[in-house]
Design a protein around this motif. Structure first.
Motif, PDB file in Angstrom:
ATOM      1  N   LEU A 111     -29.270-125.496 -18.816  1.00  0.00           N
ATOM      2  CA  LEU A 111     -29.200-126.005 -20.184  1.00  0.00           C
ATOM      3  C   LEU A 111     -27.890-126.749 -20.430  1.00  0.00           C
ATOM      4  CD1 LEU A 111     -30.729-123.037 -22.236  1.00  0.00           C
ATOM      5  CD2 LEU A 111     -31.748-125.280 -21.794  1.00  0.00           C
ATOM      6  N   SER A 112     -26.801-126.245 -19.858  1.00  0.00           N
ATOM      7  CA  SER A 112     -25.514-126.932 -20.037  1.00  0.00           C
ATOM      8  C   SER A 112     -25.533-128.292 -19.336  1.00  0.00           C
ATOM      9  CB  SER A 112     -24.372-126.071 -19.506  1.00  0.00           C
ATOM     10  OG  SER A 112     -24.456-125.901 -18.099  1.00  0.00           O
ATOM     11  N   ILE A 113     -26.171-128.364 -18.161  1.00  0.00           N
ATOM     12  CA  ILE A 113     -26.277-129.649 -17.448  1.00  0.00           C
ATOM     13  C   ILE A 113     -27.107-130.644 -18.260  1.00  0.00           C
ATOM     14  CG2 ILE A 113     -27.222-130.776 -15.391  1.00  0.00           C
ATOM     15  CD1 ILE A 113     -26.583-128.195 -13.836  1.00  0.00           C
TER      16      ILE A 113
ATOM     17  N   ASP B  74     -18.028-115.232  -5.879  1.00  0.00           N
ATOM     18  CA  ASP B  74     -17.286-113.999  -5.656  1.00  0.00           C
ATOM     19  C   ASP B  74     -15.854-114.257  -5.181  1.00  0.00           C
ATOM     20  OD1 ASP B  74     -18.075-115.072  -3.270  1.00  0.00           O
ATOM     21  OD2 ASP B  74     -18.538-113.145  -2.316  1.00  0.00           O
ATOM     22  N   LYS B  75     -15.435-115.529  -5.227  1.00  0.00           N
ATOM     23  CA  LYS B  75     -14.074-115.888  -4.810  1.00  0.00           C
ATOM     24  C   LYS B  75     -13.138-115.892  -6.012  1.00  0.00           C
ATOM     25  CE  LYS B  75     -15.609-116.595  -0.646  1.00  0.00           C
ATOM     26  NZ  LYS B  75     -15.312-115.648   0.449  1.00  0.00           N
ATOM     27  N   ALA B  76     -11.863-116.053  -5.714  1.00  0.00           N
ATOM     28  CA  ALA B  76     -10.858-116.117  -6.777  1.00  0.00           C
ATOM     29  C   ALA B  76     -11.094-117.346  -7.650  1.00  0.00           C
ATOM     30  CB  ALA B  76      -9.452-116.164  -6.178  1.00  0.00           C
ATOM     31  N   LEU B  77     -10.659-117.251  -8.909  1.00  0.00           N
ATOM     32  CA  LEU B  77     -10.872-118.349  -9.850  1.00  0.00           C
ATOM     33  C   LEU B  77     -10.218-119.632  -9.357  1.00  0.00           C
ATOM     34  CD1 LEU B  77     -11.980-119.307 -12.565  1.00  0.00           C
ATOM     35  CD2 LEU B  77      -9.831-118.546 -13.621  1.00  0.00           C
ATOM     36  N   SER B  78      -9.040-119.526  -8.749  1.00  0.00           N
ATOM     37  CA  SER B  78      -8.351-120.722  -8.244  1.00  0.00           C
ATOM     38  C   SER B  78      -9.184-121.411  -7.165  1.00  0.00           C
ATOM     39  CB  SER B  78      -6.982-120.339  -7.682  1.00  0.00           C
ATOM     40  OG  SER B  78      -7.119-119.355  -6.655  1.00  0.00           O
ATOM     41  N   THR B  79      -9.828-120.617  -6.320  1.00  0.00           N
ATOM     42  CA  THR B  79     -10.683-121.190  -5.269  1.00  0.00           C
ATOM     43  C   THR B  79     -11.883-121.907  -5.877  1.00  0.00           C
ATOM     44  OG1 THR B  79     -10.046-119.440  -3.727  1.00  0.00           O
ATOM     45  CG2 THR B  79     -12.057-120.659  -3.224  1.00  0.00           C
ATOM     46  N   ARG B  80     -12.432-121.334  -6.912  1.00  0.00           N
ATOM     47  CA  ARG B  80     -13.595-121.937  -7.570  1.00  0.00           C
ATOM     48  C   ARG B  80     -13.207-123.241  -8.277  1.00  0.00           C
ATOM     49  NH1 ARG B  80     -16.117-117.444 -11.204  1.00  0.00           N
ATOM     50  NH2 ARG B  80     -17.867-118.901 -11.241  1.00  0.00           N
ATOM     51  N   ILE B  81     -12.012-123.278  -8.852  1.00  0.00           N
ATOM     52  CA  ILE B  81     -11.542-124.507  -9.506  1.00  0.00           C
ATOM     53  C   ILE B  81     -11.360-125.619  -8.482  1.00  0.00           C
ATOM     54  CG2 ILE B  81      -9.620-125.557 -10.748  1.00  0.00           C
ATOM     55  CD1 ILE B  81      -9.245-122.884 -12.183  1.00  0.00           C
ATOM     56  N   ILE B  82     -10.731-125.268  -7.348  1.00  0.00           N
ATOM     57  CA  ILE B  82     -10.537-126.263  -6.283  1.00  0.00           C
ATOM     58  C   ILE B  82     -11.884-126.763  -5.772  1.00  0.00           C
ATOM     59  CG2 ILE B  82      -9.690-126.567  -3.925  1.00  0.00           C
ATOM     60  CD1 ILE B  82      -7.443-124.602  -4.599  1.00  0.00           C
ATOM     61  N   THR B  83     -12.833-125.831  -5.618  1.00  0.00           N
ATOM     62  CA  THR B  83     -14.169-126.219  -5.160  1.00  0.00           C
ATOM     63  C   THR B  83     -14.830-127.165  -6.155  1.00  0.00           C
ATOM     64  OG1 THR B  83     -14.420-124.080  -4.036  1.00  0.00           O
ATOM     65  CG2 THR B  83     -16.429-125.333  -4.475  1.00  0.00           C
ATOM     66  N   ALA B  84     -14.670-126.873  -7.440  1.00  0.00           N
ATOM     67  CA  ALA B  84     -15.269-127.728  -8.470  1.00  0.00           C
ATOM     68  C   ALA B  84     -14.684-129.134  -8.420  1.00  0.00           C
ATOM     69  CB  ALA B  84     -15.051-127.109  -9.853  1.00  0.00           C
TER      70      ALA B  84
ATOM     71  N   LEU C  84     -16.649-126.344 -18.160  1.00  0.00           N
ATOM     72  CA  LEU C  84     -17.440-125.533 -19.079  1.00  0.00           C
ATOM     73  C   LEU C  84     -18.135-124.403 -18.332  1.00  0.00           C
ATOM     74  CD1 LEU C  84     -18.798-124.959 -21.824  1.00  0.00           C
ATOM     75  CD2 LEU C  84     -20.583-126.599 -21.175  1.00  0.00           C
ATOM     76  N   TYR C  85     -18.726-124.721 -17.179  1.00  0.00           N
ATOM     77  CA  TYR C  85     -19.433-123.706 -16.406  1.00  0.00           C
ATOM     78  C   TYR C  85     -18.475-122.600 -15.949  1.00  0.00           C
ATOM     79  CZ  TYR C  85     -21.704-121.410 -12.511  1.00  0.00           C
ATOM     80  OH  TYR C  85     -22.199-120.453 -11.651  1.00  0.00           O
ATOM     81  N   LEU C  86     -17.322-123.001 -15.432  1.00  0.00           N
ATOM     82  CA  LEU C  86     -16.358-122.004 -14.969  1.00  0.00           C
ATOM     83  C   LEU C  86     -15.851-121.149 -16.131  1.00  0.00           C
ATOM     84  CD1 LEU C  86     -14.268-124.025 -12.361  1.00  0.00           C
ATOM     85  CD2 LEU C  86     -16.035-122.314 -11.924  1.00  0.00           C
ATOM     86  N   THR C  87     -15.692-121.761 -17.291  1.00  0.00           N
ATOM     87  CA  THR C  87     -15.265-121.004 -18.472  1.00  0.00           C
ATOM     88  C   THR C  87     -16.308-119.970 -18.854  1.00  0.00           C
ATOM     89  OG1 THR C  87     -13.988-122.882 -19.298  1.00  0.00           O
ATOM     90  CG2 THR C  87     -14.580-121.177 -20.891  1.00  0.00           C
ATOM     91  N   LEU C  88     -17.579-120.402 -18.884  1.00  0.00           N
ATOM     92  CA  LEU C  88     -18.651-119.456 -19.201  1.00  0.00           C
ATOM     93  C   LEU C  88     -18.739-118.343 -18.166  1.00  0.00           C
ATOM     94  CD1 LEU C  88     -21.462-121.964 -20.287  1.00  0.00           C
ATOM     95  CD2 LEU C  88     -20.074-120.515 -21.768  1.00  0.00           C
ATOM     96  N   SER C  89     -18.576-118.725 -16.892  1.00  0.00           N
ATOM     97  CA  SER C  89     -18.643-117.738 -15.820  1.00  0.00           C
ATOM     98  C   SER C  89     -17.500-116.735 -15.924  1.00  0.00           C
ATOM     99  CB  SER C  89     -18.602-118.438 -14.460  1.00  0.00           C
ATOM    100  OG  SER C  89     -18.640-117.503 -13.405  1.00  0.00           O
ATOM    101  N   TYR C  90     -16.313-117.249 -16.204  1.00  0.00           N
ATOM    102  CA  TYR C  90     -15.145-116.367 -16.325  1.00  0.00           C
ATOM    103  C   TYR C  90     -15.291-115.442 -17.526  1.00  0.00           C
ATOM    104  CZ  TYR C  90     -10.238-114.962 -16.350  1.00  0.00           C
ATOM    105  OH  TYR C  90      -9.084-114.233 -16.312  1.00  0.00           O
ATOM    106  N   ALA C  91     -15.785-116.002 -18.643  1.00  0.00           N
ATOM    107  CA  ALA C  91     -15.991-115.172 -19.830  1.00  0.00           C
ATOM    108  C   ALA C  91     -17.020-114.085 -19.557  1.00  0.00           C
ATOM    109  CB  ALA C  91     -16.441-116.046 -20.999  1.00  0.00           C
ATOM    110  N   SER C  92     -18.060-114.419 -18.803  1.00  0.00           N
ATOM    111  CA  SER C  92     -19.067-113.420 -18.445  1.00  0.00           C
ATOM    112  C   SER C  92     -18.462-112.327 -17.587  1.00  0.00           C
ATOM    113  CB  SER C  92     -20.224-114.099 -17.706  1.00  0.00           C
ATOM    114  OG  SER C  92     -21.187-113.152 -17.297  1.00  0.00           O
ATOM    115  N   ALA C  93     -17.594-112.716 -16.649  1.00  0.00           N
ATOM    116  CA  ALA C  93     -16.928-111.719 -15.800  1.00  0.00           C
ATOM    117  C   ALA C  93     -16.023-110.812 -16.624  1.00  0.00           C
ATOM    118  CB  ALA C  93     -16.114-112.425 -14.711  1.00  0.00           C
TER     119      ALA C  93
END
Length: 377
Positions: free
Chosen positions: A20-22, A75-85, A152-161
């Motif tokens: 839906l966000s996409i 399941d990786k660190a947030l910094s890793t996910r940001i770099i991946t994004a 936005l996706y990472l923010t939602l994911s982090y908030a969910s975590a």
């Protein structure tokens, strides 16, 4: 103490939310570009809109692939996910930019422009590296568009975590509080049993079998009633008073001429809820320091009054005034029984409950327990 690493906590936002966000991001893009084309009065509006839809469909598909890539690193660190994004958004932007260039510059341009515009476009396209420059410029804007969605996706994911960790932390905190309440509650029974067995031993040594038998029967009733309930559940005040009356019946065997009891509780308060056995240590102290040390009849009074949103329970005795009356209050405040009551109140109600004790100059001892007024639902 266990640490919660939110960055390594695997919690999915949910595929439906991600999709839906996409769709929302790309729908916003289509609306903005369409409005700009209409305001600028570009030619071939229908053909432009059709090609724009084709580019948008491809953009949605590519953005979904980026979402699937991010899922692999959930399941990786947030910094890793940001770099991946950021890294994943680069080829996505280039692919969309190149396809957009093809759709609006290479594929059937005659359907979009008149001869004058086509001639001008050919002049631009004949320039060296024009196609590359056009794709790069468009890719840059696409990159920021895609990375905005990824953020936005990472923010939602982090908030969910965070919410998941908070729920787990709340459950652990509740479990710890329950364990503490159980521990404090179970301290009451062994303490009381130890005192009662001492009294029973005294009766046996004095060759008083009838009194000993009566005490055993009352003791059995007391434990059958007190142990049948859940230590984490509150009980009606009427039940709590009934338990204390059973206990006082046990002690009355030891002090048949010295122990008197009175209960002053309005009927309206009989159904309010209190922690089970919360009065037990207070009544025990009245027996130990009031009745046991007195040579005359001593009255133990249990009373309750309503004060606004609070319930005040009082256990008082009119025993003999002892030398240094305040010393008695000090001794009791540091005793196991009253410490147990205070700990249970703090664990159960926090700062809303308190226990105050005082020794009147005329003698005796008063323990006042104040807690929130809880109605039986």
């Amino acid at each position: 103490m266990r640490k919660f690493d939110i960055g390594h906590h695997k919690t999915s936002v949910g595929q439906q939310v991600a999709i839906l966000s996409i769709l929302g991001f790309w729908l916003f893009y289509v609306i903005i570009i369409t409005i700009r084309a209409a305001v600028s009065d570009w030619p071939a509006q229908d053909e432009l809109a059709l090609r724009r839809v084709v580019v948008t469909v491809l953009g949605i598909a590519i953005t979904y692939l980026l979402y699937r890539l991010l899922l692999l690193f959930e399941d990786k660190a947030l910094s890793t996910r940001i770099i991946t994004a950021f890294a994943g958004a680069i080829p996505c932007a280039i692919a969309i930019g190149a396809f957009n260039y093809y759709m609006f510059n290479v594929y059937d341009p005659q359907s979009l422009f008149d001869e004058a515009h086509l001639e001008k476009m050919r002049e631009y396209m004949e320039k060296e590296n024009y196609a590359l420059q056009a794709i790069v410029e468009d890719s840059v804007s696409r990159f920021f568009f895609i990375i905005s969605w990824a953020s936005l996706y990472l923010t939602l994911s982090y908030a969910s975590a965070v919410r998941t960790v908070e729920r787990k932390a709340a459950r652990f905190a509740q479990a710890a509080q329950d364990a503490e309440l159980r521990s404090l509650r179970y301290q009451v029974n062994p303490h009381f049993l130890f005192n009662t067995l001492n009294s029973l031993s005294t009766l046996v040594m004095r060759s008083q079998p009838e009194e000993a038998e009566k005490m055993i029967l009352n003791l059995s009733k007391f434990y059958r009633t007190s142990l049948s309930g859940d230590p984490l559940e509150d009980v009606a005040l009427s039940e709590e008073v009934h338990l204390q009356n059973l206990y006082l019946d046990i002690e009355a065997v030891r002090f048949p001429k010295r122990l008197k009891t009175e209960t002053h509780i309005p009927d309206a308060l009989m159904d309010v809820l209190v922690p089970g056995l919360i009065l037990q240590p207070l009544v025990e102290n009245a027996i130990k320091h009031g009745v046991a040390h007195s040579k005359r009849p001593v009255t133990i009074t249990i009373s309750a009054v309503e004060e606004g949103d609070f319930l005040k329970l009082t256990v008082a005795d009119d025993g003999e005034a002892r030398p240094g009356a305040q010393a008695r209050s000090s001794d009791q405040n540091s005793g196991i029984g009253l410490a147990n009551v205070r700990d249970r109140l703090e664990t159960r109600f926090g700062s809303q409950a308190k226990l105050k004790t005082r020794s009147p100059e005329t003698g005796g001892f008063v323990a006042e327990l104040t807690m929130p007024l809880l109605a039986d639902i």
